[in-house]
Design an enzyme around this catalytic site. Sequence first.
Site, PDB file in Angstrom:
ATOM      1  N   GLY A  12      31.895  29.860 -33.387  1.00 28.72           N
ATOM      2  CA  GLY A  12      31.634  29.792 -31.951  1.00 28.72           C
ATOM      3  C   GLY A  12      32.723  29.029 -31.218  1.00 28.72           C
ATOM      4  CG  ASP A  13      32.015  26.340 -29.223  1.00 29.16           C
ATOM      5  OD1 ASP A  13      31.324  26.691 -28.259  1.00 29.16           O
ATOM      6  OD2 ASP A  13      31.578  25.658 -30.161  1.00 29.16           O
ATOM      7  CE  LYS A  16      31.810  33.987 -28.181  1.00 29.60           C
ATOM      8  NZ  LYS A  16      31.963  32.768 -28.973  1.00 29.60           N
ATOM      9  N   GLY A  40      27.524  28.511 -24.632  1.00 30.54           N
ATOM     10  CA  GLY A  40      28.133  27.850 -23.485  1.00 30.54           C
ATOM     11  C   GLY A  40      29.453  28.516 -23.205  1.00 30.54           C
ATOM     12  CG  HIS A  41      29.744  31.998 -21.547  1.00 25.23           C
ATOM     13  ND1 HIS A  41      28.998  32.632 -22.507  1.00 25.23           N
ATOM     14  CD2 HIS A  41      29.113  32.200 -20.383  1.00 25.23           C
ATOM     15  CE1 HIS A  41      27.958  33.195 -21.931  1.00 25.23           C
ATOM     16  NE2 HIS A  41      28.007  32.954 -20.658  1.00 25.23           N
ATOM     17  NE  ARG A 142       5.023  40.917 -36.940  1.00 27.29           N
ATOM     18  CZ  ARG A 142       4.361  41.341 -37.995  1.00 27.29           C
ATOM     19  NH1 ARG A 142       4.044  42.590 -38.119  1.00 27.29           N
ATOM     20  NH2 ARG A 142       3.985  40.495 -38.933  1.00 27.29           N
ATOM     21  CD  GLN A 225      24.946  31.669 -30.051  1.00 24.55           C
ATOM     22  OE1 GLN A 225      24.453  32.765 -30.204  1.00 24.55           O
ATOM     23  NE2 GLN A 225      24.727  30.969 -28.969  1.00 24.55           N
ATOM     24  CB  THR A 240      22.480  30.626 -33.972  1.00 19.24           C
ATOM     25  OG1 THR A 240      21.532  30.517 -32.915  1.00 19.24           O
ATOM     26  CG2 THR A 240      23.121  32.013 -33.968  1.00 19.24           C
ATOM     27  CB  THR A 303      30.022  24.467 -23.322  1.00 24.10           C
ATOM     28  OG1 THR A 303      31.254  24.808 -23.948  1.00 24.10           O
ATOM     29  CG2 THR A 303      30.108  24.750 -21.859  1.00 24.10           C
TER      30      THR A 303
HETATM   31  P1  IMP Z   1      20.796  26.792 -32.378  1.00 20.63           P
HETATM   32  O1  IMP Z   1      21.467  28.080 -32.046  1.00 20.63           O
HETATM   33  O2  IMP Z   1      20.597  25.896 -31.194  1.00 20.63           O
HETATM   34  O3  IMP Z   1      19.543  26.986 -33.166  1.00 20.63           O
HETATM   35  O4  IMP Z   1      21.794  25.967 -33.339  1.00 20.63           O
HETATM   36  C1  IMP Z   1      22.111  26.398 -34.658  1.00 20.63           C
HETATM   37  C2  IMP Z   1      23.572  26.077 -34.979  1.00 20.63           C
HETATM   38  O5  IMP Z   1      24.420  26.906 -34.195  1.00 20.63           O
HETATM   39  C3  IMP Z   1      23.990  24.638 -34.670  1.00 20.63           C
HETATM   40  O6  IMP Z   1      24.957  24.233 -35.606  1.00 20.63           O
HETATM   41  C4  IMP Z   1      24.628  24.753 -33.303  1.00 20.63           C
HETATM   42  O7  IMP Z   1      25.542  23.715 -33.060  1.00 20.63           O
HETATM   43  C5  IMP Z   1      25.317  26.098 -33.437  1.00 20.63           C
HETATM   44  N1  IMP Z   1      25.532  26.778 -32.157  1.00 20.63           N
HETATM   45  C6  IMP Z   1      24.621  27.446 -31.412  1.00 20.63           C
HETATM   46  N2  IMP Z   1      25.191  27.980 -30.320  1.00 20.63           N
HETATM   47  C7  IMP Z   1      26.492  27.671 -30.388  1.00 20.63           C
HETATM   48  C8  IMP Z   1      27.604  27.992 -29.553  1.00 20.63           C
HETATM   49  O8  IMP Z   1      27.515  28.682 -28.523  1.00 20.63           O
HETATM   50  N3  IMP Z   1      28.807  27.484 -29.953  1.00 20.63           N
HETATM   51  C9  IMP Z   1      28.950  26.762 -31.098  1.00 20.63           C
HETATM   52  N4  IMP Z   1      27.940  26.461 -31.905  1.00 20.63           N
HETATM   53  C10 IMP Z   1      26.717  26.907 -31.549  1.00 20.63           C
END
Ligand code: IMP
Length: 431
Positions: A12-13, A16, A40-41, A142, A225, A240, A303
Amino acid sequence: MACTCVVGLQWGDEAKGKVVDILTDTHDLVVRYNGGPNAGHTVVAGNKTFKLSILPTGVIKPKVKSVIGNGVVIFPARLREEIAQLQKNGIETGDNLVISDRAHVIFPYHLEQEKITESNEGTGIGTTGRGIGPCYQDKVGRVHAIRTGELVRPIHLEERLRQILDFKNRLLRGFNPNAVQFDARELAKEYAEHGEFLKPHLADTTRLLHEALAAGKNILFEGAQGSLLDVDHGSYPFVTSSNSTTAGIASGTGIPPRHINRVIGILKAYTTRVGKGPFPTELNDGPEGLGERIRKVGREYGTVTGRPRRCGWFDAVAAAHSAQINGVDEITIMLLDVLSGLGKLKIATAYELDGERIKHFPTDAGELQRCQPVYETVEGWSEPIEDARKLADLPLGARKYADRIGEILQLPVKLISVGPDRVQTIFTVQG
Ligand code: IMP
């Protein structure tokens, strides 16, 4: 007709948002297909910077239709905050924003539920705390899930919440006698009001997208992500709860895979990750080390949560795994400027696992944790590159570094980013 996907190939990050923003010029619709307010974008429009988490990046360009697909989970209060933020800055969201009536809704009890698992050292994975996991659990389970389309039926909504809270309140109390308890009537009232607000935007987006396809429109799918956080193909369980790879497009929008004709894999010139989980090329070299330097120069802080991101060298083993499962056609290398002046650079081209050299990304997180990266060292470059606008402007070291990544992954590097501004972009000769 073009169906393009922009997908992150790391954790992620990968920036994009910048690529999506560039591509909105040539696409008619921008579609989110997975995740929710965990994403977070950062989007720059004119001289303003917007932090979005649920709204597709296209929303700042009203001529583009922004679609939130059924695979996304929505926290209405956050969505409304984002819309209000845009409105305050003169960007209206009307007919240009369409939200699937099949998307699932995050409720405050999801956040409470997540606190329980995350507060336990043994089970916490370092989530963003936005209720993502519990909401997707309810969707797949469900029994206790609510979709956006149900928010516009107040009597039904209250009835559903009564059944759900009978379970959820007991569950929360079971873990903590002082846990917050939720009242069905109050919550139904709050969410029915959200429903009223969302009503003009709700639609069967699957139908809408198929109509757009039939009309020859160009559609851009915006992955949230990164691929290594994909619930099936990532570093499970440190992932995630959705399919962040291109696999998520079909389930998260209703557009079958055969329509996707261009997959752009987004890579940072190095690697970062937020939250817990294995990260073979992490630079754990202290406050004066390279890891900290990359974090500072690259402004590597989450973010959504503001957490410092873990930083490390480029991991070509992980990137190759991601490129393969996504069907990537071309790659972009983002934040190359961050590596200027770091001296020699390293790229992991294999792992050593329990004395054996491997080139694949292990299934098991414990195995990934034990992997020691096998590095190839590459000459760096010392000059700043923020002002480079074409390949010839880059110092030889920077060019060679980008070329080497493309060569290892056997994919064309179509774009190199040397700064956050849209003009700080090099489109390579391949077009
Ligand atoms: P969740 O998506 O909040 O359940 O987090 C699960 C994992 O994904 C954790 O390690 C978060 O830090 C990571 N994560 C979720 N969304 C992002 C993102 O947009 N960027 C980077 N890491 C993310």
